[in-house]
Design an enzyme around this catalytic site. Structure first.
Site, short mmCIF file in Angstrom:
data_model
loop_
_atom_site.label_atom_id
_atom_site.label_comp_id
_atom_site.label_asym_id
_atom_site.label_seq_id
_atom_site.Cartn_x
_atom_site.Cartn_y
_atom_site.Cartn_z
N LYS A 1 0.86 -1.19 0.00
CA LYS A 1 0.00 0.00 0.00
C LYS A 1 0.88 1.23 0.00
O LYS A 1 2.05 1.16 0.42
CB LYS A 1 -0.90 0.01 1.24
CG LYS A 1 -2.16 0.83 1.09
CD LYS A 1 -3.25 0.08 0.35
CE LYS A 1 -4.49 0.91 0.15
NZ LYS A 1 -5.64 0.09 -0.27
P1 NAD Z 1 -12.96 7.74 -2.76
O1 NAD Z 1 -11.90 8.75 -2.60
O2 NAD Z 1 -13.49 7.49 -4.11
O3 NAD Z 1 -14.21 8.11 -1.80
C1 NAD Z 1 -14.13 8.26 -0.42
C2 NAD Z 1 -15.48 8.70 0.06
O4 NAD Z 1 -15.53 8.67 1.47
C3 NAD Z 1 -15.86 10.12 -0.34
O5 NAD Z 1 -17.20 10.14 -0.75
C4 NAD Z 1 -15.72 10.91 0.96
O6 NAD Z 1 -16.57 12.01 0.97
C5 NAD Z 1 -16.14 9.86 1.94
N1 NAD Z 1 -15.72 10.08 3.29
C6 NAD Z 1 -14.49 10.34 3.78
N2 NAD Z 1 -14.56 10.48 5.11
C7 NAD Z 1 -15.86 10.30 5.47
C8 NAD Z 1 -16.57 10.30 6.68
N3 NAD Z 1 -15.95 10.54 7.83
N4 NAD Z 1 -17.92 10.07 6.64
C9 NAD Z 1 -18.55 9.84 5.49
N5 NAD Z 1 -17.91 9.81 4.32
C10 NAD Z 1 -16.61 10.05 4.32
O7 NAD Z 1 -12.41 6.42 -2.07
P2 NAD Z 1 -12.83 4.92 -2.35
O8 NAD Z 1 -11.90 4.37 -3.36
O9 NAD Z 1 -14.30 4.82 -2.55
O10 NAD Z 1 -12.41 4.27 -0.95
C11 NAD Z 1 -13.32 4.16 0.14
C12 NAD Z 1 -12.92 2.97 0.98
O11 NAD Z 1 -12.92 1.79 0.16
C13 NAD Z 1 -11.50 3.05 1.57
O12 NAD Z 1 -11.47 2.41 2.82
C14 NAD Z 1 -10.68 2.25 0.58
O13 NAD Z 1 -9.48 1.74 1.13
C15 NAD Z 1 -11.67 1.14 0.26
N6 NAD Z 1 -11.37 0.40 -0.98
C16 NAD Z 1 -11.35 1.04 -2.18
C17 NAD Z 1 -11.03 0.30 -3.33
C18 NAD Z 1 -11.03 0.90 -4.70
O14 NAD Z 1 -10.86 0.14 -5.67
N7 NAD Z 1 -11.22 2.20 -4.85
C19 NAD Z 1 -10.76 -1.06 -3.22
C20 NAD Z 1 -10.82 -1.68 -1.98
C21 NAD Z 1 -11.14 -0.91 -0.86
#
Ligand code: NAD
Length: 444
Positions: free
Chosen positions: A106
């Site tokens: 990561k």
């Molecule tokens: P992203 O940047 O696209 O979106 C993050 C979202 O979370 C945004 O809408 C933001 O406004 C919201 N957010 C942040 N803090 C917040 C809070 N305190 N309360 C409510 N909303 C909040 O990110 P993403 O890629 O969707 O990632 C989100 C989660 O999913 C993370 O934990 C990430 O590690 C996990 N994840 C993502 C992927 C991927 O392929 N993008 C894969 C596996 C896991």
């Protein structure tokens, strides 16, 4: 004593829980509690106003015994070394639980992308790539998007790495734009994988699902077309009530896909707050509203919720899709869902996890529930290596096979050992990594 919130300590604790059940050799257990390689970089970026600002970033390789390291890059003001270590550990277990030949890694940069221009983000990304180029590469360590990074970020990384090498190296990242070798279906993959396991869990809990034959007949009768690879074998989950925290790549697309399968998404949130409509939200319109206004809040016909209130909504499925440590000792008693599907990494603390388990709430742990992203990243990497690209339908069908099988493996292991699903998933994953270590042996 206050609750443990350090993500890396939590990741180690989760491993320790299964080490005993698996009877892991002491040395192997100790090996798996540590990261393999850690790179910290402090680097300058020219800002638009001419100032030079120093940023700190990390790339952590947790373990590469099952294959090249794999994991996203996060841009966030709260990124810490221990957070990135934990996320790298979870990537290792995630790749193992779905059985794809990767290790875990990561990366993260401490920055606030919301306060930076596109040009500043490009310069930051290119300089960070140059700094970590000594340890990444298509056979070594392959980054992907995570919080506040996206396909454009990956394109800058791919281009910078290619400039250093002197030839194009599309395989150095996944989650790229399609025009430079990205895979169809990658953008939706995390959410789609999550939708598949939620559906399996609802079926398992005897929720009244609509079987594929009935659904297919309805589609034929009303002439609607379904061509996402789900037709013929997929179930609809009509009326299942869903609440989602976080409305980015994982959260907003999960909302869209789940409502496409008949679920009623009643609450969603982002950093500015949450919204609730007990009759169900029109997700396409909420997405449009967020694109226009920057937030989900203020969407017509909804009640305003606080940040964490969305986790306490009365629903069948709760999907945390934002950041770590959201379901804690403080609010776990208010969680009313029947299923918690962790699209986010590490949203539940160990103490809260135990309480969810005592309350018989089914948790679909992060290393299973959000593994769709790394799975289609793997498909992207394979397609790139072969220079042979698949249809979106093929991607989705293969993703479904892997996610459903992983769900079944985890459930079977949980039942066999009489443990919750997180422990079951860790048993599957850690055993696969430990077996690989035993077969390869310890060098020299
Ligand atoms: P992203 O940047 O696209 O979106 C993050 C979202 O979370 C945004 O809408 C933001 O406004 C919201 N957010 C942040 N803090 C917040 C809070 N305190 N309360 C409510 N909303 C909040 O990110 P993403 O890629 O969707 O990632 C989100 C989660 O999913 C993370 O934990 C990430 O590690 C996990 N994840 C993502 C992927 C991927 O392929 N993008 C894969 C596996 C896991």
């Amino acid at each position: 004593m206050s609750e443990e919130l350090n993500p890396f300590k939590i990741a180690q604790q989760q491993l320790d829980n299964v080490a005993k059940l698996l009877d892991l050799k002491k040395g192997v257990h100790e090996y798996l509690r540590h990261t393999q390689r850690e790179l910290t970089v402090n680097f300058p970026v020219k800002m638009d106003n001419g100032d030079i600002k120093i940023f700190t970033g990390y790339r952590i390789q947790y373990n590469n015994v099952r294959g090249p390291c794999k994991g996203g890059i996060r841009y966030h003001p709260d990124v810490t070394l221990d957070e990135v270590r934990a996320l790298a550990a979870w990537m290792t277990w995630k790749s193992a639980v779905v059985g794809i030949p990767y290790g875990g890694a990561k990366g993260g940069v401490v920055c606030n992308p919301k306060e930076m221009s596109q040009n500043e983000l490009e310069r930051l990304t290119r300089r960070f790539t140059s700094e970590i180029s000594i340890i990444i590469g298509p056979e070594k360590d392959i980054p992907a998007p995570d919080v506040y990074t996206n396909a454009q970020t990956m394109a800058w990384i791919m281009d910078t790495y290619s400039m250093i090498k002197g030839y194009s190296v599309p395989g150095v990242v996944t989650g790229k734009p399609i025009s430079i070798g990205g895979s169809l279906g990658r953008n939706e993959a995390t959410a789609r994988g999550c939708m598949f396991v939620i559906r399996e869990a609802l079926k398992h809990l005897d929720y009244k699902v609509i079987p594929p034959e009935v659904w297919r007949k309805e589609c034929e009768d009303d002439g609607s077309s379904i061509c996402d690879g789900d037709e013929g074998t997929g179930y609809r989950i009509d009326g299942a009530k869903v609440a989602i925290q976080g409305f980015g790549n994982a959260g907003s697309i999960a909302a869209k896909l789940l409502s496409g399968k008949g679920a009623k998404v009643i609450a969603v949130s982002d950093t500015r707050g949450g919204i609730l409509n007990k009759d169900g939200l029109d997700i396409e319109k909420v997405i449009e509203h967020k694109a226009k206004t920057g937030s989900v809040i203020g969407f017509e016909g909804t009640e305003l919720l606080g940040h964490k209130q969305v986790l306490e909504v009365e629903c069948d499925v709760l999907v945390p899709a934002a950041l770590e440590n959201q379901i804690t000792n403080d609010n776990v008693d208010n969680v009313k869902a029947k299923i918690v599907a962790e699209a986010a990494n590490g949203p539940t603390t160990p103490e809260a996890d135990q309480i969810l388990s005592d309350k018989k709430i089914m948790v679909l742990p992060d290393i299973l529930a959000n593994a769709g992203g790394v799975t289609v990243s793997y498909f992207e990497w394979v397609q790139g290596l072969q220079s042979f690209f698949w249809s979106e339908r093929d991607v989705n069908v293969r993703l479904k096979e892997i996610m459903v099988k992983a769900f079944e493996n985890v459930l079977e292991m949980s039942k066999r050992h009489g443990v919750d699903n997180r422990t079951g998933a860790y048993i599957v994953a850690v055993k696969r990594v430990a077996d690989a270590i035993m077969h390869r042996g310890i060098f020299p």
